[in-house]
Design an enzyme around this catalytic site. Structure first.
Site, PDB file in Angstrom:
ATOM      1  N   HIS A 505       0.758  -1.124   0.152  1.00 11.97           N
ATOM      2  CA  HIS A 505       0.022  -0.006  -0.102  1.00 11.97           C
ATOM      3  C   HIS A 505       0.845   1.348   0.149  1.00 11.97           C
ATOM      4  CE1 HIS A 505      -3.462   2.439   1.502  1.00 11.97           C
ATOM      5  NE2 HIS A 505      -2.702   3.251   1.829  1.00 11.97           N
ATOM      6  N   GLU A 506       1.721   1.235   0.968  1.00 15.11           N
ATOM      7  CA  GLU A 506       2.510   2.510   0.916  1.00 15.11           C
ATOM      8  C   GLU A 506       3.511   2.617  -0.036  1.00 15.11           C
ATOM      9  OE1 GLU A 506       1.723   4.774   3.063  1.00 15.11           O
ATOM     10  OE2 GLU A 506       0.432   3.535   4.639  1.00 15.11           O
ATOM     11  N   HIS A 509       1.877   4.581  -2.867  1.00 15.66           N
ATOM     12  CA  HIS A 509       1.860   5.830  -2.594  1.00 15.66           C
ATOM     13  C   HIS A 509       3.288   6.468  -2.987  1.00 15.66           C
ATOM     14  CE1 HIS A 509      -1.823   6.729  -0.513  1.00 15.66           C
ATOM     15  NE2 HIS A 509      -1.322   5.823   0.530  1.00 15.66           N
ATOM     16  N   HIS A 512       3.301   6.846  -6.820  1.00 15.51           N
ATOM     17  CA  HIS A 512       2.687   7.959  -7.140  1.00 15.51           C
ATOM     18  C   HIS A 512       3.593   9.219  -7.249  1.00 15.51           C
ATOM     19  CE1 HIS A 512      -1.597  10.248  -6.894  1.00 15.51           C
ATOM     20  NE2 HIS A 512      -0.945  10.414  -7.897  1.00 15.51           N
TER      21      HIS A 512
HETATM   22 ZN   LIG Z   1      -2.693   5.388   2.217  1.00 16.66          ZN
END
Ligand SMILES: [Zn+2]
Length: 713
Positions: A505-506, A509, A512
C-alpha cells in the site's frame, strides 16, 4: 484494531505543512546567514547523492533555527512578488509564487519526516514551537490582500492568456486556494481566522503528543506462560525483550503498539488480560489524566465550525469536501449508505457465530468487543483450518519488499538499487535509488520498517522533495514508514498478511510520488484530492495477493519454498470471513469523522456522549468499536484527514474498478493498461480527480467491482 493493519495504518503525511510542498534542491535561494547559521547543515548546500538531506550531519537542534531562517527568506521572496512594479502576469506572480519558499519546503519536509519517524524531546519541543509559527507564516501569505490582488488580476485574464492546460490549472487552483484560505475576509474576521489557525495547529500537536505518551505508557505484564496461548515465537521473543526493557525480572510485556496488541488479542486464552489490553487501547486519551484528549476534541471541532462559518460554509465538512471528488457531505453520506447496511448485516451474522462458539466453549457471560478477535481466529482455525502464523514465514519483510519492487518492474520496468551509504535518520532505514529500465534516474526511496518508541503509530508515505520541471527536471525523494515487528536475535521480521499488504500500500503511494512528471511541484505526485489519494496505494493491494504475484516473492525465509497454493486458498477463504467486521469498524470511524465535522455549531455535549449518540444513530453494535474512537483519532485530530476518513472507501471504488479492468484483459500486467495507468500517475494532481480517472479509463468509475469484492452483491 484487528489484524486489519492495512486500513488503519494508511496515513499519508502529504500536507502536514500545508502548501510548503514546492521542493527543489538545486536552485533554492541562498539565505543570508549569520555566523552560526552558516554552520547549520540544513542551510548549507546539500552535497549528498541526489541532494538527499544530510541526515548524518543534522542535529535535532538545527531544525528550529533553520526553519526560522527559511521563513525569513520566504518572506523576502513574497515581498519581491508583491512589490514588483510590473503589471501582474502569470510568470511574475503565479509561477513566482510556485518557486518561492523552496528552502523552507525542503527543510520543513525533512523536519516533519524525522519528527514523525524518529522523534525525541528536542524535536517534539521544536514542533510545539515551530508549528504555530509556520501556520502564522502561511496565513501571512494566504491572507495577503496585495498579493491576492495580483493573483486576481492574472486570474481575470485567464481566457485571453495562452497557457498550457497545467498552467491554467495552477492559476485556477491558486486563485481558489487563496479564497478558501480567507483572503477576502476583512478586519476582525481576518484576525480571528489567524487566531483559530494558530490554535488549531497547537491543539493538533498536543493531541498527537498525548496519544504517543498514552500508547507508550501502557504495559500489560504476563508472568504465567499459559496466559499467552499459541503465540508466535517472534512475538514471544519481542515481548520478553520488552519486559526486560521495562525493568521486570521475568515474564512478558505487551504494549499498545500494533505488533504487540493484535496477536495478543488473537491468541491469549486469558479473557481478563484481553479485556485489560483492549481497554488500554480503547481508552487512550480518555483517562482524565494529563494526557486526556477530550477537551482538545471539543475545542478543535468548535474552532473548525467557527472557521467554516467565517468562510461562508455551513460546516467544516462542507468546507473540506468542496475540494474533493465527492464535493459535499450529502454525497459522502449517500455513498456510505450504499455499503453500510450490507456490512452491518454481515457483521451481525459473524457476531452470532462468534458468540455461539464462546458459549460452546463453556464461557459464561456476554460476548464482548475484546473477545471478537480471539474467536475469529478460532473460527478460522476450525472452519478454514487456517492459522495466520503459518503464513508469516512466507512474508519475511525483505522478501515482501522485493515483491513490491518486482511488481513495479513488471508493470513499469522500474529498478531499485540500494544506496548503503546514503545519509539516514535511523540506522534501520534502507535507501534505494529508483531507475528506469534503461538506467535513467527516477528518484530516491527511503524505507523505514520497524516499530520503535520514537516513531508514531501506523504506516505512511511522505515526500522529502516533490518532482517539478520548471527550470530543469527535479527528481522526487520519497519515504515509506512502517511499524513492523523488529527482528529479534533469532528471527527476522516476519509479517502478517495484512502487514505485507500495508507494505504494498505505502509503496503504491511512493510510486505515485516517484513517477510524477509535471511542471509544478504543487501539482505533482500525491497532491491530488484526499478522496483520490488512496487509489494508487490501495490498487497495489489487489496485485499483492494474486497467486501469480505471490509466487514471485512469498517465499519461506528458511527454505525458499514458495507459499503453497493450498495455503493461499485457505488464507483467502479465511480472510473473507470477518469482512463485515472490517468494513463496519472502518465505516463507523468514517461516520464518526463526518458527524464531528458536519456540526453547524459547537456541540454542548461531552465527547463520550457525542460519540455514543453518533454510533447509536447508525446502529453500530456494542461488540464493535469504531476503528478510531475520538480521543485517539489521529487521522482527523492530528493528521490531515478531517472529513476525509471516508476517502479510503471512496478510493476503493476506483481501485477495485481499475483492477477489474486489468483482470478483464486476462493479463494482470497488461502492458497497454499499465502504460495508461502510469500516465495517470505521472499527471500527479495537475487535473481534477474526475478528469484523471476519465483520461485513464475513458469513463467514470463504477461501484460494481467493489460491491462484488466485498461480497455485498
Ligand atoms: Zn494510504
Amino acid at each position: 484494531m484487528s489484524k486489519n493493519v492495512s486500513k488503519m495504518n494508511k496515513i499519508i503525511i502529504v500536507a502536514m505543512l500545508g502548501f510548503f510542498l514546492f521542493l527543489s534542491c538545486k536552485n533554492e535561494t541562498k539565505s543570508e546567514t549569520s555566523t552560526n547559521m552558516s554552520e547549520n547543515p540544513l542551510l548549507t548546500e546539500w552535497d549528498t547523492p541526489f541532494g538527499v538531506p544530510p541526515f548524518d550531519k543534522i542535529k535535532s537542534e538545527d531544525y528550529m533555527p533553520a526553519i526560522r531562517e527559511a521563513i525569513k527568506v520566504h518572506k523576502k521572496e513574497i515581498d519581491v512578488i508583491v512589490n514588483n512594479t510590473e503589471e501582474a502576469n502569470f510568470k511574475n506572480t503565479i509561477e513566482a509564487l510556485e518557486t518561492s519558499g523552496l528552502l523552507l519546503s525542503k527543510i520543513s519536509s525533512a523536519f516533519s519526516s524525522v519528527n514523525s519517524a524518529n522523534t525525541n524531546d528536542v524535536l517534539k519541543e521544536a514542533k510545539k514551537i515551530i508549528s504555530p509559527e509556520l501556520t502564522a507564516h502561511r496565513d501571512d501569505i494566504r491572507l495577503n490582500a496585495d498579493l491576492f490582488k495580483r493573483i486576481k488580476t492574472v486570474y481575470e485574464q485567464k481566457d485571453t492568456l495562452t497557457l498550457s492546460a497545467e498552467e491554467l490549472y495552477l492559476l485556477e487552483e491558486t486563485y481558489k486556494n487563496y479564497i478558501r484560505a480567507g483572503v477576502n475576509l476583512e478586519g476582525e474576521n481576518k484576525e480571528r481566522l489567524k487566531e483559530i489557525n494558530k490554535r488549531l495547529s497547537e491543539l493538533s500537536t498536543n493531541f498527537g503528543d498525548n496519544l504517543l505518551d498514552e500508547t507508550n505508557n501502557f504495559e500489560l505484564h504476563v508472568s504465567d506462560k499459559k496466559d499467552l496461548g499459541p503465540m508466535s515465537s517472534g512475538l514471544l521473543a519481542s515481548s520478553l525483550e520488552e519486559s526486560k526493557k521495562r525493568g521486570n525480572d521475568s515474564g512478558w510485556s505487551f504494549t499498545l503498539q500494533r505488533p504487540s496488541i493484535n496477536p495478543f488479542l488473537q491468541t491469549s486464552p486469558n479473557r481478563e488480560f484481553r479485556e485489560k489490553l483492549f481497554q488500554g487501547y480503547a481508552l487512550r486519551g480518555n483517562n482524565n489524566n494529563e494526557n486526556d484528549n477530550k477537551a482538545i476534541v471539543i475545542e478543535m471541532t468548535s474552532l473548525r465550525v467557527e472557521k467554516a462559518t467565517l468562510l461562508g460554509y455551513k460546516s467544516h465538512a462542507d468546507y473540506v469536501l468542496s475540494k474533493n471528488m465527492s464535493q459535499n457531505p450529502e454525497a459522502v453520506y449517500e455513498f456510505m449508505e450504499k455499503l453500510w447496511p450490507s456490512a452491518l448485516t454481515m457483521a451481525k451474522n459473524d457476531r452470532a457465530a462468534l458468540a455461539e462458539m464462546m458459549k460452546n466453549e463453556g464461557v459464561t457471560g456476554d460476548f464482548n468487543a475484546s473477545d471478537w478477535r480471539y474467536y475469529v481466529e478460532k473460527i478460522r482455525a476450525e472452519r478454514y483450518n487456517f492459522n495466520e502464523d503459518e503464513t508469516r514465514p512466507y512474508f519475511e519483510f525483505t522478501a515482501v519488499r522485493e515483491g513490491a519492487f518486482m511488481l513495479a518492474d513488471k508493470l513499469f520496468g522500474m529498478k531499485f538499487k540500494e544506496m548503503p551509504d546514503a545519509p539516514k535518520w535511523h540506522e534501520d532505514q534502507q535507501v534505494f535509488e529508483v531507475l528506469e529500465a534503461d538506467g535513467t534516474h527516477i528518484g530516491v526511496l527511503y524505507m523505514d520498517f520497524f516499530t520503535r518508541e520514537s516513531k508514531r503509530g501506523g504506516a505512511w508515505m511522505n515526500e522529502l522533495r516533490m518532482q517539478s520541471n520548471i527550470d530543469g527536471f527535479v527528481t522526487p525523494i520519497v519515504t515509506n514508514n512502517f511499524n513492523f515487528p523488529p527482528p529479534t536475535k533469532d528471527t527476522p521480521s516476519l509479517l502478517s498478511f495484512r502487514e505485507a499488504q500495508t507494505l504494498f500500500h505505502e509503496f503504491g503511494h511512493a510510486l505515485h510520488g516517484l513517477l510524477s512528471d509535471v511542471k509544478y511541484g504543487s501539482l505533482s505526485g500525491t497532491n491530488v484530492p484526499r478522496d483520490f489519494v488512496e487509489f494508487p496505494s490501495q490498487v497495489m493491494e489487489n496485485w499483492m495477493s494474486e497467486p501469480e504475484v505471490l509466487a514471485l516473492y512469498a517465499k519461506h525465509y528458511k527454505t525458499g519454498e514458495v507459499i503453497p497454493a493450498e495455503m493461499i486458498e485457505k488464507m483467502n477463504a479465511a480472510n473473507s470471513f470477518n469482512e463485515g467486521f472490517r468494513t463496519v469498524e472502518y465505516m463507523a470511524a468514517a461516520y464518526l469523522d463526518m458527524k464531528w465535522h458536519s456540526l453547524t455549531k459547537a456541540t454542548d455535549k461531552d465527547v463520550n456522549t457525542f460519540e455514543k449518540e453518533a454510533m447509536d444513530k447508525i446502529g453500530l453494535i456494542d461488540e464493535i468499536l469504531p476503528r478510531y474512537r475520538s480521543t485517539y483519532y489521529a487521522h482527523i485530530f492530528s493528521g490531515g484527514y478531517s472529513s476525509g476518513y471516508y476517502s479510503y472507501l471512496w478510493s476503493e471504488v476506483l481501485d477495485a474498478d481499475t483492477f477489474a479492468e486489468f483482470k478483464k484483459t486476462g493479463d494482470i500486467f497488461n502492458p497497454e493498461l499499465a502504460k495508461k495507468y502510469r500516465e495517470m500517475l505521472a499527471s500527479g494532481g495537475s487535473k481534477s480527480g474526475k478528469d484523471l480517472y476519465k483520461d485513464f479509463l475513458g469513463r467514470n468509475p463504477e461501484i460494481g467491482p467493489l460491491l462484488k469484492k466485498k461480497g455485498f452483491e
